[in-house]
Motif scaffolding. Structure first.
Motif, PDB file in Angstrom:
ATOM      1  N   CYS A  83      -5.486   3.869   9.025  1.00 17.73           N
ATOM      2  CA  CYS A  83      -6.587   3.388   9.854  1.00 17.73           C
ATOM      3  C   CYS A  83      -6.057   3.119  11.260  1.00 17.73           C
ATOM      4  N   ALA A  84      -6.561   3.856  12.245  1.00 19.76           N
ATOM      5  CA  ALA A  84      -6.108   3.688  13.628  1.00 19.76           C
ATOM      6  C   ALA A  84      -6.615   2.382  14.229  1.00 19.76           C
ATOM      7  N   ALA A  85      -7.698   1.827  13.674  1.00 20.09           N
ATOM      8  CA  ALA A  85      -8.293   0.604  14.226  1.00 20.09           C
ATOM      9  C   ALA A  85      -7.521  -0.650  13.817  1.00 20.09           C
ATOM     10  N   CYS A  86      -7.267  -0.812  12.513  1.00 20.20           N
ATOM     11  CA  CYS A  86      -6.592  -2.032  12.040  1.00 20.20           C
ATOM     12  C   CYS A  86      -5.168  -1.772  11.558  1.00 20.20           C
ATOM     13  N   ASN A  87      -4.762  -0.490  11.549  1.00 20.73           N
ATOM     14  CA  ASN A  87      -3.401  -0.067  11.189  1.00 20.73           C
ATOM     15  C   ASN A  87      -3.086  -0.189   9.700  1.00 20.73           C
ATOM     16  N   LYS A  88      -4.086  -0.407   8.879  1.00 22.96           N
ATOM     17  CA  LYS A  88      -3.838  -0.520   7.442  1.00 22.96           C
ATOM     18  C   LYS A  88      -3.579   0.854   6.842  1.00 22.96           C
ATOM     19  N   ARG A  89      -2.694   0.894   5.838  1.00 22.27           N
ATOM     20  CA  ARG A  89      -2.348   2.145   5.163  1.00 22.27           C
ATOM     21  C   ARG A  89      -2.482   1.963   3.658  1.00 22.27           C
ATOM     22  N   LYS A  90      -2.742   3.063   2.987  1.00 23.12           N
ATOM     23  CA  LYS A  90      -2.953   2.968   1.544  1.00 23.12           C
ATOM     24  C   LYS A  90      -2.564   4.276   0.868  1.00 23.12           C
ATOM     25  N   VAL A  91      -1.970   4.161  -0.322  1.00 20.78           N
ATOM     26  CA  VAL A  91      -1.640   5.320  -1.144  1.00 20.78           C
ATOM     27  C   VAL A  91      -2.815   5.622  -2.060  1.00 20.78           C
ATOM     28  N   LEU A  93       4.047  15.467 -12.633  1.00 19.99           N
ATOM     29  CA  LEU A  93       3.551  15.231 -11.277  1.00 19.99           C
ATOM     30  C   LEU A  93       2.606  14.030 -11.189  1.00 19.99           C
ATOM     31  N   ASP A  94       2.382  13.352 -12.320  1.00 15.62           N
ATOM     32  CA  ASP A  94       1.527  12.164 -12.298  1.00 15.62           C
ATOM     33  C   ASP A  94       2.127  11.106 -11.376  1.00 15.62           C
ATOM     34  N   ARG A  95       1.322  10.605 -10.478  1.00 14.99           N
ATOM     35  CA  ARG A  95       1.728   9.588  -9.505  1.00 14.99           C
ATOM     36  C   ARG A  95       2.910  10.051  -8.645  1.00 14.99           C
ATOM     37  N   LYS A  96       3.026  11.353  -8.486  1.00 13.79           N
ATOM     38  CA  LYS A  96       4.030  11.937  -7.586  1.00 13.79           C
ATOM     39  C   LYS A  96       3.357  12.669  -6.420  1.00 13.79           C
ATOM     40  N   ILE A  97       2.144  13.174  -6.660  1.00 10.30           N
ATOM     41  CA  ILE A  97       1.386  13.885  -5.633  1.00 10.30           C
ATOM     42  C   ILE A  97       0.113  13.099  -5.335  1.00 10.30           C
ATOM     43  N   GLY A  98      -0.183  12.926  -4.060  1.00 13.92           N
ATOM     44  CA  GLY A  98      -1.388  12.190  -3.693  1.00 13.92           C
ATOM     45  C   GLY A  98      -1.634  12.256  -2.199  1.00 13.92           C
ATOM     46  N   HIS A  99      -2.335  11.262  -1.677  1.00 13.01           N
ATOM     47  CA  HIS A  99      -2.679  11.198  -0.257  1.00 13.01           C
ATOM     48  C   HIS A  99      -2.323   9.821   0.305  1.00 13.01           C
ATOM     49  N   ILE A 100      -2.206   9.760   1.627  1.00  7.35           N
ATOM     50  CA  ILE A 100      -2.010   8.488   2.328  1.00  7.35           C
ATOM     51  C   ILE A 100      -3.117   8.353   3.358  1.00  7.35           C
ATOM     52  N   SER A 101      -3.784   7.202   3.358  1.00 12.00           N
ATOM     53  CA  SER A 101      -4.831   6.952   4.353  1.00 12.00           C
ATOM     54  C   SER A 101      -4.296   6.020   5.438  1.00 12.00           C
ATOM     55  N   CYS A 117     -10.814  11.491  -5.740  1.00  7.37           N
ATOM     56  CA  CYS A 117     -11.895  11.057  -4.852  1.00  7.37           C
ATOM     57  C   CYS A 117     -11.519   9.720  -4.221  1.00  7.37           C
ATOM     58  N   PHE A 118     -11.685   9.605  -2.913  1.00  8.24           N
ATOM     59  CA  PHE A 118     -11.354   8.358  -2.234  1.00  8.24           C
ATOM     60  C   PHE A 118     -12.220   8.221  -0.991  1.00  8.24           C
ATOM     61  N   SER A 119     -12.282   7.004  -0.467  1.00 11.93           N
ATOM     62  CA  SER A 119     -13.140   6.716   0.681  1.00 11.93           C
ATOM     63  C   SER A 119     -12.492   7.175   1.985  1.00 11.93           C
ATOM     64  N   TYR A 120     -13.318   7.646   2.902  1.00 12.37           N
ATOM     65  CA  TYR A 120     -12.853   8.026   4.231  1.00 12.37           C
ATOM     66  C   TYR A 120     -13.159   6.930   5.254  1.00 12.37           C
ATOM     67  N   VAL A 121     -13.607   5.770   4.744  1.00  9.21           N
ATOM     68  CA  VAL A 121     -13.939   4.648   5.621  1.00  9.21           C
ATOM     69  C   VAL A 121     -13.090   3.444   5.233  1.00  9.21           C
ATOM     70  N   CYS A 151     -12.325  -2.170   7.311  1.00  6.48           N
ATOM     71  CA  CYS A 151     -12.731  -2.741   8.601  1.00  6.48           C
ATOM     72  C   CYS A 151     -13.928  -2.002   9.195  1.00  6.48           C
ATOM     73  N   GLY A 152     -14.330  -0.895   8.557  1.00  2.20           N
ATOM     74  CA  GLY A 152     -15.490  -0.132   9.015  1.00  2.20           C
ATOM     75  C   GLY A 152     -15.154   1.109   9.811  1.00  2.20           C
ATOM     76  N   ALA A 153     -13.886   1.274  10.203  1.00  2.89           N
ATOM     77  CA  ALA A 153     -13.474   2.444  10.989  1.00  2.89           C
ATOM     78  C   ALA A 153     -13.193   3.634  10.072  1.00  2.89           C
ATOM     79  N   ASN A 154     -13.228   4.834  10.652  1.00  2.00           N
ATOM     80  CA  ASN A 154     -12.918   6.036   9.888  1.00  2.00           C
ATOM     81  C   ASN A 154     -11.414   6.129   9.623  1.00  2.00           C
ATOM     82  N   LEU A 155     -11.060   6.621   8.449  1.00  2.00           N
ATOM     83  CA  LEU A 155      -9.657   6.769   8.066  1.00  2.00           C
ATOM     84  C   LEU A 155      -9.162   8.183   8.352  1.00  2.00           C
ATOM     85  N   THR A 156      -7.876   8.295   8.648  1.00  3.04           N
ATOM     86  CA  THR A 156      -7.203   9.589   8.700  1.00  3.04           C
ATOM     87  C   THR A 156      -6.487   9.768   7.369  1.00  3.04           C
ATOM     88  N   ILE A 157      -6.731  10.889   6.715  1.00  4.28           N
ATOM     89  CA  ILE A 157      -6.134  11.134   5.397  1.00  4.28           C
ATOM     90  C   ILE A 157      -5.068  12.218   5.509  1.00  4.28           C
TER      91      ILE A 157
END
Length: 393
Positions: free
Chosen positions: A251-259, A241-249, A264-268, A271-277
């Protein structure tokens, strides 16, 4: 008696209130959903290929634990190389309906079937099968532990989820349900269908790991009001399951996405806006490319045999059977081809109409610019390895 034809079988849908109820419900005397015909079409093709080309056996046992009208099990007997089906339904009227449907169909003489009026969980613990089809009304979570606790290496399992509003987080209430049922947070945005499918696959993988098992996802997809996954059972190995299970963030403000694979990961956002995880969810492929290539290779090999027979004017009954098999599995290949093209891209998709840089362009031109492909999740959905379509190419 109200008879309808589906695939190569005829079924009596008198007790299913066919034509009277627009939306199928648990209130039906016998459950039959005509809107799921496509699901059954793909399932029957898949099971036939699994029996003939993968397992190369006619002795496989198919377990239809929530049979309803019995249409899926009947089609398995009539249209595949599987000759043994276990029909089960907790509703006694369903069993009577299946008996009637078995009589009115001219099924092969070498088939074998059993009918049971027991709970899904009890029968699954008592009977062993090579293929288990879990197709409940709503979420499959209530039955998944029983399926995986009794699973064996090499077994094929298929699962349907129709609680798509929950998996996609269509409302705040549905999001809370998803967290409670799937232990995962959905994300309501343009990519929510793919996120929902990945939440389902992630839950299956994490549940399987409890029993020392690993699901090899052969074919998974989202269509209309349901999500579907076919997977074979493997023994769990450390690191599966290594690198098979995780989260996607998101950003509603700048539309950036990240795997995010880390715990532990940032919720910000940067661009300074809050992320949806969203997550935890499945971040691997939802189609096994090795399996896809196996189907492709089988079809090409059979085509060569047919062309050779035609060239030598040796068109026998066997050649005609090969031709029918090729035509059948070619349909499965055509269905899987666009899904296979979606693999190895980032685990989300975009709707081009949401992006001014691409909304006015023809789809092929836009795909060329973003180096992407169409996605099956939506007619306007595309997949690319760009993390933000607002950024210029």
């Amino acid at each position: 008696m109200t008879l309808i034809k589906e695939g190569n079988v005829v079924i009596d849908v008198s007790d299913a209130d066919y034509g009277k109820i627009f939306v199928p419900s648990k209130k039906m005397k016998v459950f039959y959903n005509p809107r799921m015909k496509h699901n059954r079409d793909i399932s029957v093709l898949f099971y036939d290929f699994w029996a003939k080309a993968v397992k190369k056996s006619e002795n496989l046992v198919f377990f239809d634990g929530m049979a309803g009208s019995g249409v899926k099990g009947l089609r398995v007997l009539a249209e595949t190389g599987i000759k043994n089906v276990i029909f089960n339904d907790l509703n006694p009227k369903s069993i009577e309906n299946i008996k009637s449907n078995l009589k009115i169909n001219n099924l092969p003489k070498n088939i074998h079937y059993n009918l049971y009026n027991l709970s899904f969980q009890r029968l699954l613990a008592e009977k062993q099968a090579d293929i288990v089809d879990l197709d409940p009304f709503g979420t499959p979570v209530l039955f998944l532990d029983f399926v995986l606790a009794n699973a064996r290496k090499g077994e094929l399992i298929s699962i349907t989820a129709t609680d798509t509003a929950v998996l996609c987080g269509a409302s705040q209430q549905n999001s809370q349900k998803c967290e409670r049922i799937y232990f995962s947070t959905p994300s309501k945005n343009e990519s929510m269908k793919e996120t929902g499918l990945r939440i389902l696959l992630g839950y299956i993988a994490r549940t399987a790991a409890k029993y020392g098992l690993f699901p090899l996802f052969l074919l998974s997809y989202s269509k209309d009001h349901y999500m579907r996954a076919f997977f074979s059972i493997e023994k769990y190995k450390q690191g599966d399951l290594d690198r098979k299970i995780g989260h996607i963030s998101f950003c509603a403000a700048c539309n950036k996405r990240k795997v995010n694979f880390e715990q532990c990961f940032s919720y910000v956002c940067e661009c300074g806006a809050n992320l949806t995880i969203a997550g935890p969810l499945w971040l691997g492929n939802f189609i096994d490319m090795g399996f896809y290539k196996e189907i492709d290779g089988f079809v090409k090999k059979q085509n060569k045999k047919i062309k050779f027979s035609e060239k030598t004017k040796n068109t026998t009954l066997n050649t005609q059977q090969q031709l029918r098999a090729v035509q059948k599995f070619d349909n499965l290949l055509k269905f899987m081809k666009p899904l296979a093209a979606e693999q190895n891209f980032l685990p989300w998709h975009y709707n081009l109409h949401n992006y001014p840089n691409y909304a006015h362009k023809k789809i092929d031109q836009a795909l060329q610019e973003i180096k992407g492909v169409r996605s099956h999740f939506d007619p306007l959905a595309v997949k690319t390895n760009k993390t933000n379509l607002f950024e210029k190419s």
